[in-house]
Enzyme design. Structure first.
Site, PDB file in Angstrom:
ATOM      1  N   ASP A 294       0.792  -1.287   0.020  1.00  0.00           N
ATOM      2  CA  ASP A 294      -0.053  -0.097   0.025  1.00  0.00           C
ATOM      3  C   ASP A 294       0.914   1.271   0.093  1.00  0.00           C
ATOM      4  OD1 ASP A 294       0.745   0.234   2.687  1.00  0.00           O
ATOM      5  OD2 ASP A 294      -0.920  -0.692   3.627  1.00  0.00           O
TER       6      ASP A 294
ATOM      7  N   GLU B 193     -10.042  -0.854   4.333  1.00  0.00           N
ATOM      8  CA  GLU B 193     -10.777  -0.536   5.851  1.00  0.00           C
ATOM      9  C   GLU B 193     -12.208  -1.304   5.957  1.00  0.00           C
ATOM     10  OE1 GLU B 193      -9.324   1.259   7.733  1.00  0.00           O
ATOM     11  OE2 GLU B 193      -8.946   3.280   7.037  1.00  0.00           O
TER      12      GLU B 193
END
Ligand code: GLP
Length: 239
Positions: free
Chosen positions: A67, A142
């Protein structure tokens, strides 16, 4: 799925190092995915120590990013710079050995597709090392993330933005990030989930015992046959 609880931080570091060494011994050209964060720091310190004295069991030859922040205001505030400093430069990797996560807004969707293509064409990821977010995120997936997601831009929750601002002592608070999706993560041949510290005890228990759901994206990892969870005693306190 294997859950390993190390009896001390030293053992935790040794286990992580052994798993990496085992993958590299079986496949010297293995591509390894690397997380940022505070969790892997003692493990990375051990890799640096071994690299400095020339006692790494095997050399990493290919790396991939998990990421990255979107449009970091300075190169210094990026997972890219952080990973070079903490791991890749000490391990003597070259730029051409690392598959970089795209990080600039213009053309980002196409660049994410390119990243996925390059990853697949290079044979995928052999060992993906992950940390566990306090809210159950992995990478920057998330709560609310679906299992079939691919590399894409995501908006960070306030909790994750704050946790990341702490890494930079508040000088930079990321709002958006780019992350491998859950489907991308689950395609790795092996996954090593590193969990360390009492602040992760609750989320680790939930990750193992709550129903598999996008409410806690880490639960999707339980579907992966090659998953090893490596916890230290504090993180394992509620198991
Ligand atoms: C961050 C990163 C993840 C990391 C996780 C846990 O937001 N995107 O790659 O694994 O959260 O971080 P920490 O190890 O600092 O708890």
């Amino acid at each position: 799925m294997q859950v390993k609880v190390a009896e001390s931080e030293i053992r935790w570091v040794a286990e992580a190092t052994d798993i990496l060494a085992g993958v590299l011994q079986a496949k010297p050209e293995a591509r390894i995915g690397w997380p940022t964060g505070t969790t892997p720091l003692p493990f990375y310190a051990e890799l640096r120590r071994r690299a400095a004295i020339g006692s790494l069991a095997a050399q990493v030859s290919r790396a991939v990013m998990l990421d990255e922040y979107l449009d970091p205001p300075e190169a210094a505030f990026s997972s890219w710079s952080w990973l070079w400093r903490e791991v890749w430069t000490p391990l003597r990797l070259g730029r051409e050995q690392v598959l970089r996560m795209p990080h600039r807004s213009p053309g980002i969707d196409a660049a994410c597709g390119e990243f996925e293509r390059a990853l697949a064409e290079g044979g995928g990821c052999d060992l993906l090392i992950l940390g566990l977010g306090a809210n159950g995120h992995v990478g920057f997936n998330e709560p609310g993330t679906a299992m079939d997601t691919r590399t894409r831009v995501v908006k960070l929750t306030a909790e994750t933005a704050d946790a990341n601002a702490a890494y930079w002592r508040g000088r930079f608070t990321p709002e958006f990030a780019v992350t491998m999706g859950m489907a991308t993560i689950l395609e790795a041949r092996q996954i090593l989930l590193l969990v360390r510290g009492g602040a992760k005890a609750d989320v680790l228990r939930r990750m193992l015992h709550d129903p598999v759901s996008s409410e806690l994206p880490a639960t999707f990892l339980r579907e992966h046959e090659g998953l090893t969870i490596l916890a230290d005693p504090e993180a394992a306190a509620e198991l």
